[in-house]
Write an enzyme that holds these catalytic residues in place. Structure first.
Site, PDB file in Angstrom:
ATOM      1  CB  CYS A 141      -0.943  -0.009   1.198  1.00 40.09           C
ATOM      2  SG  CYS A 141      -2.015   1.431   1.242  1.00 40.09           S
ATOM      3  CB  CYS A 155      -0.735   2.589   3.970  1.00 39.55           C
ATOM      4  SG  CYS A 155      -2.126   1.826   3.170  1.00 39.55           S
ATOM      5  CG  ASP A 156       2.996   1.255   4.577  1.00 36.09           C
ATOM      6  OD1 ASP A 156       2.512   1.772   5.594  1.00 36.09           O
ATOM      7  OD2 ASP A 156       2.805   0.069   4.263  1.00 36.09           O
TER       8      ASP A 156
END
Ligand code: NDP
Length: 308
Positions: free
Chosen positions: A134, A137-138
């Site tokens: 992701c 997200c990261d």
């Protein structure tokens, strides 16, 4: 046989949000957490894009809080999973992983999706330590660093261009000599100077040490083996919606994503609603999953009232 008004299957943001709303509406929902309590989010660490947390929030803390919030309103949250369910007629008949049988007047399917991984032991070893599925997200953790994205579809191209805005350099590891992605996405990648495409390459091993990912060993289709130095290894090879439990009755698209009517969470089976990533191939964010859980809960409430 236990009778429930609303059975919620899944415990990600969609499942818990629908549990919060339905329990506040005195529907007395029963939620089964499934095999990954807390859902996909629990595979990441810090969540910085969920509104309300100035300094971000640990993914596990966020999910624990959602669970506690649902329980505080009386939601019956159970560990274990739904082994089988028959949606051929109402009330719906379900059997849980302990063999208990339930009859549900309505069902919210919030079983999520699972990111596809390559299946390498080294990839598994560095999950959360530089291996991620992701970018949204990261990606932030790799500002100014060098990363690689595996895949040649729209997701991989989108991840690569997103990461290129944050990182010094992005490698794309593409197993053929063409992209699968749409022309527009391809153009975006070709026009991003800090993306280098490694065509005809597969990953043999993710390399790393105690600090996390340090590189990847690649093999060209010609047989040549070489290493690249990277700090992060992102998978963009697709997701798998967890819809098998209900796909005998509930309509899905060709990839297994549950089809919902218009902007609602209604499926083709009256009384069955779908929320979160199991019905969303595009956005796949905790906040959008939570929002669709809210929609499903409101629609369940309306549905149950219409049955009185
Ligand atoms: P896709 O199935 O479209 O693409 C997967 C990519 O990963 C392909 O390039 C495939 O290679 C590659 N791949 C699969 N398995 C492996 C493997 N084991 N090793 C290396 N490479 C592998 O998945 P996406 O998630 O990209 O897209 C899914 C759907 O969602 C599509 O319909 C897409 O259009 C849509 N989507 C749309 C977006 C948008 O419009 N903004 C954003 C994201 C997705 P190969 O081509 O060789 O099979």
């Amino acid at each position: 046989m236990e009778k429930v008004r609303c059975l919620i299957i899944g415990s990600g943001p969609a499942g818990y949000t629908s549990a919060i709303y339905t329990s506040r509406a005195s529907v007395h929902p029963v939620l089964y957490e499934g095999i990954q309590p807390g859902g996909q989010l629990t595979t990441t660490t810090l969540v910085e894009n969920y509104p309300g947390f100035e300094h971000g929030v640990d993914a596990n803390v966020l999910m624990t809080q959602m669970k506690a919030q649902a329980k505080s309103f009386g939601a019956d949250v159970r560990s274990g999973f739904i082994e089988s369910i028959d949606l051929s007629g109402r009330p719906f008949h379900a059997v849980d992983s302990n063999g208990n049988e339930l009859e549900a007047e309505s069902v919210i399917i919030a079983t999520g999706a699972t990111a596809r991984y390559l299946g390498l032991p080294s990839e598994e070893k560095f999950k959360g330590l530089g291996v991620s599925a992701c970018a949204t997200c990261d990606g932030f953790f790799y500002r100014g660093k060098v990363v690689a994205v595996v895949g040649g579809g729209d997701s991989a191209c989108e991840e690569a261009t997103y990461l290129a805005g944050l990182c010094k350099k992005v490698y794309m590891i593409v197993r053929r000599d063409v992209f699968r992605a749409s022309k527009a996405m391809q153009e975006r990648v070709f026009n991003t100077p800090n993306i280098e495409i490694l065509w005809n390459c597969n990953t043999q091993e993710v390399l790393g040490d105690m600090s996390g990912v340090t590189g990847a060993r690649l093999v060209r289709n010609s047989g040549e083996i070489f290493d690249i130095q990277i700090d992060g290894f992102f998978l963009g090879i697709g997701h798998h919606p967890n819809s098998e439990l209900v796909s005998k009755w509930v309509s899905t698209d060709s990839d297994g994503y549950i089809l919902t009517e218009g902007k609602s969470s209604r499926t083709n089976v009256e009384g069955v609603f779908a929320a979160g990533d199991v019905q969303d191939r595009n956005y796949r964010q905790a906040i959008t999953a939570a929002a669709s859980g809210c929609m499903a809960a409101l629609e369940v409430e309306r549905f149950l009232n219409s049955q009185k």
